[in-house]
Design an enzyme around this catalytic site. Structure first.
Site, short mmCIF file in Angstrom:
data_model
loop_
_atom_site.label_atom_id
_atom_site.label_comp_id
_atom_site.label_asym_id
_atom_site.label_seq_id
_atom_site.Cartn_x
_atom_site.Cartn_y
_atom_site.Cartn_z
N CYS A 1 -36.86 24.43 29.00
CA CYS A 1 -38.25 24.91 29.03
C CYS A 1 -39.12 24.14 28.03
O CYS A 1 -40.25 23.77 28.34
CB CYS A 1 -38.29 26.40 28.73
SG CYS A 1 -37.35 26.89 27.28
N HIS B 1 -42.58 30.22 23.56
CA HIS B 1 -42.45 29.19 22.52
C HIS B 1 -43.86 28.63 22.26
O HIS B 1 -44.71 28.62 23.17
CB HIS B 1 -41.61 27.99 22.98
CG HIS B 1 -40.21 28.33 23.39
ND1 HIS B 1 -39.31 28.98 22.59
CD2 HIS B 1 -39.53 28.02 24.52
CE1 HIS B 1 -38.15 29.08 23.21
NE2 HIS B 1 -38.25 28.51 24.39
P1 NAD Z 1 -28.69 34.30 31.71
O1 NAD Z 1 -27.62 34.69 30.75
O2 NAD Z 1 -29.89 35.16 31.81
O3 NAD Z 1 -28.07 34.17 33.17
C1 NAD Z 1 -26.87 33.48 33.41
C2 NAD Z 1 -26.18 34.12 34.60
O4 NAD Z 1 -25.01 33.36 34.92
C3 NAD Z 1 -25.71 35.54 34.30
O5 NAD Z 1 -26.00 36.35 35.44
C4 NAD Z 1 -24.20 35.38 34.09
O6 NAD Z 1 -23.46 36.54 34.43
C5 NAD Z 1 -23.87 34.24 35.05
N1 NAD Z 1 -22.65 33.51 34.70
C6 NAD Z 1 -21.82 33.67 33.64
N2 NAD Z 1 -20.81 32.77 33.70
C7 NAD Z 1 -20.99 32.04 34.81
C8 NAD Z 1 -20.27 30.97 35.42
N3 NAD Z 1 -19.16 30.46 34.87
N4 NAD Z 1 -20.76 30.43 36.56
C9 NAD Z 1 -21.89 30.92 37.14
N5 NAD Z 1 -22.61 31.94 36.61
C10 NAD Z 1 -22.16 32.50 35.46
O7 NAD Z 1 -29.07 32.81 31.33
P2 NAD Z 1 -30.44 32.07 31.64
O8 NAD Z 1 -31.40 32.36 30.56
O9 NAD Z 1 -30.83 32.33 33.03
O10 NAD Z 1 -30.02 30.55 31.45
C11 NAD Z 1 -29.44 29.81 32.49
C12 NAD Z 1 -29.61 28.33 32.20
O11 NAD Z 1 -31.00 28.04 32.17
C13 NAD Z 1 -29.04 27.85 30.85
O12 NAD Z 1 -28.62 26.52 31.00
C14 NAD Z 1 -30.25 27.92 29.95
O13 NAD Z 1 -30.14 27.08 28.83
C15 NAD Z 1 -31.33 27.45 30.90
N6 NAD Z 1 -32.69 27.87 30.56
C16 NAD Z 1 -32.95 29.11 30.09
C17 NAD Z 1 -34.24 29.46 29.76
C18 NAD Z 1 -34.58 30.80 29.21
O14 NAD Z 1 -35.52 30.94 28.43
N7 NAD Z 1 -33.90 31.84 29.57
C19 NAD Z 1 -35.27 28.54 29.95
C20 NAD Z 1 -34.99 27.28 30.50
C21 NAD Z 1 -33.69 26.96 30.79
#
Ligand code: NAD
Length: 359
Positions: free
Chosen positions: A153, A235
């Site tokens: 992000c 942020h």
């Molecule tokens: P999150 O924890 O909200 O969601 C992750 C999901 O994946 C959960 O439902 C979890 O149960 C599931 N999961 C767990 N292990 C897994 C596996 N081995 N394979 C597939 N799914 C699995 O996380 P998020 O915030 O959605 O982040 C996801 C990605 O996006 C990360 O790489 C993060 O760095 C990136 N990201 C997050 C944000 C943010 O602010 N939340 C912003 C930009 C990018």
């Protein structure tokens, strides 16, 4: 356009989401909004509350794993589970990995084995796929590729404002950037992260956020410092840009550039009373996207100042949602559907607006 691309334009790409959490559920909605792609399944690791959202949206529910006991746990909790990840992979053209950061490598092996294209998120390293993506920086570089990573992000936010600025300067030279990333402590739905009563510097200098921009644009020199603060909603970046001599720019010219840049909102804080990230998020809720999302990067007009060769500005990033439209454009790039990033951006954004009834 080749005849192959012409055919693709009439096909509906089958998209799977692995990890239906903060990012996954948002990407799923954004895919559902488009007419050239559709959701064929989303995964949950276990029958937790996110399954209800998948059911209410009509997204077929799969288990993240192939173990029969894990698949059976869904029906035991009253959810229809269509099968494990392998079955989902046999039924899709591309998978969007939205798992928590750093588990991508294990998943990537499964995607490659199934011969399915894949898109990862910013929690993974560039080295996982050797490709990274933002819509304005390197859409064509990703055209037809097997896999890529939509950058974080923060990096997406940097790309939105800095890449057009560097492009505008053209042969006059490249910009050199220092950015301070003031980061939210946790997402609103997280209860396990912090700090809640401190300002926590990232004791790795420079932080990874700024240099990550160079994975999508090698011309911009950038460093960053990062601190986490006790807020959940956005942020904020405080950015200093050194422009090349003879840049010919003024504060107004930079503001006009960003006013014409997709997915950037420029507003005057003092005139509109949007003086902090709290009011920016209230504006986002007024816009009316689900979850109160703000896909655009917010720049305070009265926080932008160009003095001699140095440009100063602030921008705010809705961490949970700025990467969502980028994932849709990345699907079009990898699937070879649309070469022109601006056409893809327009299609993505207008379809999302129509989906949520936003005029
Ligand atoms: P999150 O924890 O909200 O969601 C992750 C999901 O994946 C959960 O439902 C979890 O149960 C599931 N999961 C767990 N292990 C897994 C596996 N081995 N394979 C597939 N799914 C699995 O996380 P998020 O915030 O959605 O982040 C996801 C990605 O996006 C990360 O790489 C993060 O760095 C990136 N990201 C997050 C944000 C943010 O602010 N939340 C912003 C930009 C990018």
């Amino acid at each position: 356009m080749s005849s192959y691309e012409g055919t693709l334009k009439h096909m509906v790409t089958r998209v799977a989401i692995n990890g239906f959490g903060t990012i996954g559920k948002r990407v799923a909605d954004a895919v559902d909004a488009q007419n050239d792609m559709k959701i064929v399944g989303v995964t949950k690791t276990r029958p937790s509350f996110g399954c209800d959202l998948a059911v209410s949206k009509g997204f077929p529910l799969y288990c993240t794993y192939d173990d029969q006991d894990k698949i059976d746990a869904f029906s035991e909790s009253g959810y229809e589970c269509k099968g494990g990840l392998s079955e989902l992979l046999s039924n899709c053209d591309i998978i969007i990995d939205c798992s928590p950061g750093k588990v991508g490598a294990e998943n990537f092996t499964k995607y490659k084995k199934a011969g399915v294209k894949s898109i990862f998120q910013g929690g993974e390293k560039h080295s996982l796929t050797g490709k990274s993506y933002t819509s304005s920086a390197n859409h064509l570089e990703n055209f037809g590729e097997e896999s890529t990573r939509v950058v974080s992000c923060n990096t997406t936010g940097l790309s939105r404002t800095l890449v057009p600025l560097n492009d505008l300067l053209g042969s006059k030279g490249n910009i050199s950037v220092n950015s301070v990333m003031i980061r939210r402590a946790a997402d609103p739905g997280d209860s396990s992260k912090g700090p809640i009563n401190a300002i926590k510097p990232v004791l790795k200098v420079p932080s990874h956020h700024g240099p990550d921009l160079m994975t999508v644009n090698q011309d911009i020199k950038i460093t960053s410092l990062a601190v986490a603060v006790p807020t959940t909603i956005m942020h904020l970046h405080a950015i200093t840009v050194e422009l090349p001599a003879e840049h010919g720019l003024t504060t107004d010219k930079v503001l006009n550039l960003w006013r014409d840049t997709p997915r950037v909102i420029v507003m005057n804080g003092n005139k509109t009373n949007i003086t902090s990230t709290a009011e920016v998020m209230e504006l986002a809720r007024d816009i009316g996207r689900k979850w109160g999302d703000l896909h655009e990067i917010f720049v305070w007009e009265d926080g932008v100042s160009l003095i001699d060769d140095t440009l100063y500005y602030f921008q705010a990033i809705h961490q949970e949602s700025d990467v969502i439209p980028e994932n849709i454009d990345a699907i079009r790039a990898l699937m070879g559907i649309e070469r022109d990033w601006k056409i893809s951006v327009e299609k993505t954004d207008s379809a999302i607006s129509a989906y949520y009834g936003i005029i």
